[in-house]
Design an enzyme around this catalytic site. Structure first.
Site, PDB file in Angstrom:
ATOM      1  N   ASP A   1       0.846  -1.199   0.000  1.00 50.50           N
ATOM      2  CA  ASP A   1       0.000   0.000   0.000  1.00 50.50           C
ATOM      3  C   ASP A   1       0.883   1.251   0.000  1.00 50.50           C
ATOM      4  O   ASP A   1       0.648   2.198  -0.745  1.00 50.50           O
ATOM      5  CB  ASP A   1      -0.896  -0.034   1.251  1.00 50.50           C
ATOM      6  CG  ASP A   1      -2.082   0.909   1.165  1.00 50.50           C
ATOM      7  OD1 ASP A   1      -2.482   1.287   0.035  1.00 50.50           O
ATOM      8  OD2 ASP A   1      -2.631   1.275   2.224  1.00 50.50           O
TER       9      ASP A   1
ATOM     10  N   HIS B   1      -4.247   3.189  -7.061  1.00 46.99           N
ATOM     11  CA  HIS B   1      -5.440   2.843  -6.279  1.00 46.99           C
ATOM     12  C   HIS B   1      -6.676   2.632  -7.158  1.00 46.99           C
ATOM     13  O   HIS B   1      -7.538   1.828  -6.817  1.00 46.99           O
ATOM     14  CB  HIS B   1      -5.690   3.869  -5.171  1.00 46.99           C
ATOM     15  CG  HIS B   1      -4.971   3.517  -3.893  1.00 46.99           C
ATOM     16  ND1 HIS B   1      -3.630   3.758  -3.727  1.00 46.99           N
ATOM     17  CD2 HIS B   1      -5.387   2.881  -2.765  1.00 46.99           C
ATOM     18  CE1 HIS B   1      -3.265   3.306  -2.527  1.00 46.99           C
ATOM     19  NE2 HIS B   1      -4.310   2.773  -1.925  1.00 46.99           N
TER      20      HIS B   1
ATOM     21  N   HIS C   1      -6.260  -0.814  -8.355  1.00 48.60           N
ATOM     22  CA  HIS C   1      -6.677  -1.708  -7.252  1.00 48.60           C
ATOM     23  C   HIS C   1      -8.201  -1.827  -7.220  1.00 48.60           C
ATOM     24  O   HIS C   1      -8.744  -2.932  -7.130  1.00 48.60           O
ATOM     25  CB  HIS C   1      -6.180  -1.172  -5.902  1.00 48.60           C
ATOM     26  CG  HIS C   1      -6.987  -1.694  -4.754  1.00 48.60           C
ATOM     27  ND1 HIS C   1      -8.168  -1.098  -4.351  1.00 48.60           N
ATOM     28  CD2 HIS C   1      -6.837  -2.791  -3.973  1.00 48.60           C
ATOM     29  CE1 HIS C   1      -8.690  -1.808  -3.363  1.00 48.60           C
ATOM     30  NE2 HIS C   1      -7.904  -2.827  -3.110  1.00 48.60           N
TER      31      HIS C   1
ATOM     32  N   HIS D   1      -5.566  -5.689   0.259  1.00 51.33           N
ATOM     33  CA  HIS D   1      -5.551  -4.362  -0.371  1.00 51.33           C
ATOM     34  C   HIS D   1      -4.162  -4.012  -0.916  1.00 51.33           C
ATOM     35  O   HIS D   1      -3.999  -3.714  -2.098  1.00 51.33           O
ATOM     36  CB  HIS D   1      -6.008  -3.325   0.663  1.00 51.33           C
ATOM     37  CG  HIS D   1      -5.899  -1.902   0.228  1.00 51.33           C
ATOM     38  ND1 HIS D   1      -6.828  -1.290  -0.579  1.00 51.33           N
ATOM     39  CD2 HIS D   1      -4.957  -0.956   0.490  1.00 51.33           C
ATOM     40  CE1 HIS D   1      -6.468  -0.034  -0.793  1.00 51.33           C
ATOM     41  NE2 HIS D   1      -5.339   0.194  -0.165  1.00 51.33           N
TER      42      HIS D   1
HETATM   43 ZN   LIG Z   1      -4.410   2.076   0.004  1.00 50.31          ZN
END
Ligand SMILES: [Zn+2]
Length: 250
Positions: free
Chosen positions: A58, A141, A144, A158
């Protein structure tokens, strides 16, 4: 906030990501900022290493997304524009990962608190939290979020999907070879996925990748903070190329 894992930068942010029951990205919510964040690294060290590594995935996106936003003067999460301080913290986040990520992973395997582990807990939680919130998000992101449409990847965390999103953003924005190699090398050293197969997708069809790319480029997605008009086709191609690059690297 008293997080017992360092798997995302969420604890230091005023942002909650809402998923459907099936694990598909639904929306962002903006609760008030936490007054205080307390992390006991002795607890984090005893948590599964995969969670700490996921937090590094992340945090890996933070600098590249903030940098992309700063180039286009795009809005950060509260709707302002990044300061130099925010960018410096985002960069520090990346530098700490490259320098201490591997040692922190090994320490976590041994359930041991070391200076490297402490640095990575700070990078995953505080530096990445401030870095993304005050620096802004971009392609990693969004990609993602798009990947949450792929059922085979639902069991991945994540940060594991965000790190592949980062690799895809680097391909998409035509980043220099040495940057790509540094990121690939880092991912392999700590055990972050760099291929579709490692993310659980053994048979990546163009349709599945296009579904993710379409979701990643939905109106309002932060991928539109990149300096040109990004289409779903561009993203699908970049994802396929990132996967190929990952396979080649392995
Ligand atoms: Zn994140």
């Amino acid at each position: 906030m008293v997080p017992t894992i360092a798997a995302t930068d969420a604890p230091c942010s005023a942002l909650s990501v809402i998923y459907t029951e099936e694990g598909m990205f639904e929306s962002y919510q903006f609760p008030p900022s936490p007054n205080m964040v307390i992390v006991d690294t002795a607890i984090v060290a005893k948590a599964p290493t995969r969670l700490l590594v996921s937090g590094m995935g992340d945090a890996l996106a933070t600098w590249f997304e903030a940098e992309a936003c700063s180039r286009t003067k795009s809005a950060n999460m509260p709707g302002g524009v990044a300061t130099e301080a925010a960018l410096a913290l985002a960069r520090l986040c990346y530098d700490q990962l490259i320098e201490y990520g591997y040692e922190a992973k090994i320490a976590c395997d041994a359930d041991a608190v070391t200076p490297a582990l402490e640095r990575i807990v700070e990078a995953n939680t505080l530096l990445s939290g401030i870095g993304f919130e005050s620096g802004g998000l971009a392609a990693a992101h969004s990609i993602h979020n798009g990947m949450t449409a792929i059922e085979e990847m639902h069991h991945m965390y994540h940060g594991e999907k965000v790190s592949f999103g980062t690799l895809t953003q680097l391909v998409l924005q035509d980043s220099p070879r040495e940057v790509l190699e540094e990121v690939l090398d880092f991912c392999v050293s700590v055990g972050l996925p760099i291929t579709f197969a490692q993310l659980g997708l053994k048979e990546p069809s163009r349709d599945k990748i296009m579904a993710a790319a379409t979701m990643a480029t939905a109106p309002g997605e932060t991928i539109h903070n990149l300096p040109w008009k990004v289409t779903a086709e561009d993203v699908a191609d970049a994802m396929m190329a990132a996967d190929a690059l990952g396979r080649e690297w392995l």
